[in-house]
Design an enzyme around this catalytic site. Sequence first.
Site, mmCIF file in Angstrom:
data_model
loop_
_atom_site.group_PDB
_atom_site.id
_atom_site.type_symbol
_atom_site.label_atom_id
_atom_site.label_comp_id
_atom_site.label_asym_id
_atom_site.label_seq_id
_atom_site.Cartn_x
_atom_site.Cartn_y
_atom_site.Cartn_z
ATOM 1 N N VAL A 1 3.513 2.982 1.025
ATOM 2 C CA VAL A 1 2.674 3.703 1.979
ATOM 3 C C VAL A 1 1.814 2.662 2.677
ATOM 4 O O VAL A 1 1.580 1.578 2.151
ATOM 5 C CB VAL A 1 1.797 4.794 1.304
ATOM 6 C CG1 VAL A 1 2.657 5.939 0.794
ATOM 7 C CG2 VAL A 1 0.947 4.224 0.191
ATOM 8 N N SER A 2 1.332 3.000 3.872
ATOM 9 C CA SER A 2 0.601 2.027 4.677
ATOM 10 C C SER A 2 -0.848 1.841 4.254
ATOM 11 O O SER A 2 -1.403 0.765 4.417
ATOM 12 C CB SER A 2 0.642 2.433 6.155
ATOM 13 O OG SER A 2 1.974 2.461 6.599
ATOM 14 N N THR A 3 -1.469 2.907 3.736
ATOM 15 C CA THR A 3 -2.887 2.818 3.390
ATOM 16 C C THR A 3 -3.146 3.411 2.013
ATOM 17 O O THR A 3 -2.334 4.169 1.487
ATOM 18 C CB THR A 3 -3.760 3.591 4.409
ATOM 19 O OG1 THR A 3 -3.471 4.985 4.298
ATOM 20 C CG2 THR A 3 -3.511 3.117 5.831
#
Length: 181
Positions: A9-11
Amino acid sequence: MSKIGYARVSTTDQSLDLQVAKLEEIGCDKVFTDMASASNTKRNGFQALLSYLRAGDTLIVTRVDRIARSVLDLQTLVNHLKFNDIQLQALEQPISTDSASGKAFLDMLAVFAEFELNIRKERQLEGIAAAKKAGKYKGRKPISENVKLDIHRLNKKNQPITAIARELNISRNTVYKVLKR
């Protein structure tokens, strides 16, 4: 021949749970994870994954954009995997690198993932430009002349850059910039 999963996931606001559950459900022996942008190729989980994979393994991701965000990064990864006799499979897209049509579809998806990333960057830059024009985005407040004088004074006393930054509660980069001017 093991199935090895990778989830990203990006964050830190996002959850890996759904991806990990899907990978475990299809029988992955091990799942590596990251909470970082795919454009960052120095992800710890990704690096550990590459070290762990062996000839005959199949790397499984839920979607291609979980593992790479540019065509070049994806092609480099696919070439590395192919050279090491490792297959790549995406669960939500009909992709497997063991066929010409699967490789072609993989390349097309990579183009769209990179396009999406570039569009997002353009929108971000447009938003910043609009905020600057509206006076809402002013950047960092410049350091005072007194702090600049203190930097030069401490530098003349042969204080190390780190000590100057720590004493004045500023970054080392700021110290270097002031001394360069």
